[in-house]
Each structure stands twice: as structure tokens, then as C-alpha cells.
Design an enzyme around this catalytic site. Sequence first.
Site, mmCIF file in Angstrom:
data_model
loop_
_atom_site.group_PDB
_atom_site.id
_atom_site.type_symbol
_atom_site.label_atom_id
_atom_site.label_comp_id
_atom_site.label_asym_id
_atom_site.label_seq_id
_atom_site.Cartn_x
_atom_site.Cartn_y
_atom_site.Cartn_z
ATOM 1 N N ASP A 12 -75.948 -55.105 28.025
ATOM 2 C CA ASP A 12 -76.952 -54.800 27.015
ATOM 3 C C ASP A 12 -77.413 -53.339 27.100
ATOM 4 O OD1 ASP A 12 -78.611 -55.350 24.913
ATOM 5 O OD2 ASP A 12 -80.188 -56.282 26.114
ATOM 6 N N GLY A 13 -77.803 -52.799 25.945
ATOM 7 C CA GLY A 13 -78.417 -51.475 25.902
ATOM 8 C C GLY A 13 -77.523 -50.347 25.436
ATOM 9 N N ARG A 16 -79.149 -48.563 22.241
ATOM 10 C CA ARG A 16 -80.378 -47.850 22.568
ATOM 11 C C ARG A 16 -80.107 -46.638 23.454
ATOM 12 N NH1 ARG A 16 -83.373 -53.043 24.668
ATOM 13 N NH2 ARG A 16 -81.244 -53.820 24.505
ATOM 14 N N HIS A 29 -71.437 -48.060 22.334
ATOM 15 C CA HIS A 29 -70.503 -49.176 22.548
ATOM 16 C C HIS A 29 -69.190 -48.687 23.157
ATOM 17 C CE1 HIS A 29 -73.190 -51.915 20.622
ATOM 18 N NE2 HIS A 29 -73.075 -51.376 19.418
ATOM 19 N N TRP A 61 -72.318 -61.274 14.779
ATOM 20 C CA TRP A 61 -71.808 -61.141 13.410
ATOM 21 C C TRP A 61 -72.939 -60.807 12.431
ATOM 22 C CZ3 TRP A 61 -66.812 -60.603 13.137
ATOM 23 C CH2 TRP A 61 -65.968 -61.279 14.033
ATOM 24 N N LEU A 123 -58.777 -59.471 40.820
ATOM 25 C CA LEU A 123 -60.005 -59.942 40.206
ATOM 26 C C LEU A 123 -59.716 -60.838 39.010
ATOM 27 C CD1 LEU A 123 -63.189 -59.582 40.013
ATOM 28 C CD2 LEU A 123 -62.682 -57.800 38.313
ATOM 29 N N SER A 188 -79.805 -65.197 25.893
ATOM 30 C CA SER A 188 -79.086 -64.933 24.638
ATOM 31 C C SER A 188 -77.867 -65.828 24.451
ATOM 32 C CB SER A 188 -78.691 -63.453 24.555
ATOM 33 O OG SER A 188 -79.836 -62.624 24.527
#
Length: 235
Positions: A12-13, A16, A29, A61, A123, A188
Site C-alpha cells: 500500500d501507498g 500517495r 505503481h 477495478w 522462495l 481490505s
Amino acid sequence: MKIPQHIAIILDGNGRWAKAKGMPRNYGHTQGSKNVEVICEEAAKMGVKYLTVYAFSTENWKRPESEVSALMTILRNYMKTCIKTAQKNRMKVRVLGDLNGLDDDIRKRILELEEATKNNDGLNFQIAINYGSRDEMVRAMKKMAADIKDGKMDVDDISESTFETYLDTHGIPDPDLMIRTSGELRLSNYLLWQLAYSEFYFTDVPWPDFTKKELEKAIEQYNNRDRRYGKIKEE
């Protein structure tokens, strides 16, 4: 220090972070997608076995069409480079979510990525794309109901363990630690079933600025939790 076997992250973020720098949201992004590769490498070096990231939710969306389009472009580009990155680091990649809601070319790249990395022993990297936990559980129940209708299983056979086999995360251990960046204090619609007994770590640091040091802080706090009672350990 005990390293969590499985870490889930809500990325997140990005928007911003970009706005604070006077840049468009899409720049955030793009930088956020680059940071995913960095944290994957660092997590693997620390001994994390499973890393699951929330890349695009079913609710995303609803964002402006221009932003959604840009996110899909970033996703396409990421799928192109992810095979090379995965092979370099021997990551086994798996995508969670409803792939039917994605364009054909993206679905094709996802299947190619999963196939190309299925035998890697590094991983285990899960990417949640067009994912929502409620949607996941509804899809799981529909599959289970169809199997009951077809006589493949009986109602009396339903248990937590059988239900889990119908989830997108089947075969993957539940997260030990969930991290959410950028200061929001909610899940969320992310891995609601799987996070039932996970430890949560929230940080104000936006995802593009989330570094190895920040990951270490989260794991350090995880180590300070009392897993028996869900509280901070007493000295």
C-alpha cells in the site's frame, strides 16, 4: 531471530508516495513493482519460505479507468521480466485470484510463468491478482457444491481441512506474519481465512520505501509477540 515461514504483504501507498514527490500515481505503481523484486530477494536471503503479495484486488477495478489501464500495463511488463527474475533466484511463482477476470494475454503469461517456475526450489512467491478473499471463498464453495452434486464428496465430509483444498492457497501454509505498509489499519478483503491466527504488523512507511531494514523491523516485532496469547512478550 526466528524467521516467519510465510509472510503476506499488502503493498500500500504507491500512489500517495508518488503524489508526495510531485509525480503521477502510475510512477508510484511502477516503483512499487520494482520493490517487489528487491524484497523477494531479501526475504529469501533471510530464510523466508513463502511470500505472498497483494498486487491487484477485486475492488481495484473501481479505480479510475486510466489508473486501472496503467496497472494492467505494469502487470504485463512485470510478467515479462518475472520469468527471468524467478529463474535467477529459483523462485516458484503462483498467482492467486480469479484469472477469468483478466485479459487473455495476461492469463497466458501467468500460466507460462507458473509452468516455467513450477520446479524451482527457492522462495515460494504468490501474487494475488484480481483477488478478493470473499470472492475466493465463494468460488471455493461453488466448486465444493458442484463436487457434492456430482457425488465426489458428501456433506458430512466438509471440514476446515477439506474447505482449504478448494481455496486459491491450497497446499500453502497460512501466513505467520501479515505486513501492511503506508499506515492503513485494515485487511481490505485479503486472505481473511488464511490470516485467522497470523500476527499483524502495520507501518507508516509506503511500499516503495519499504526496505530490507523495514522488513527486519517487522520480523523483530514478530519475534516479540507471544504466540500463545497473541500479546507482546513480558520481560
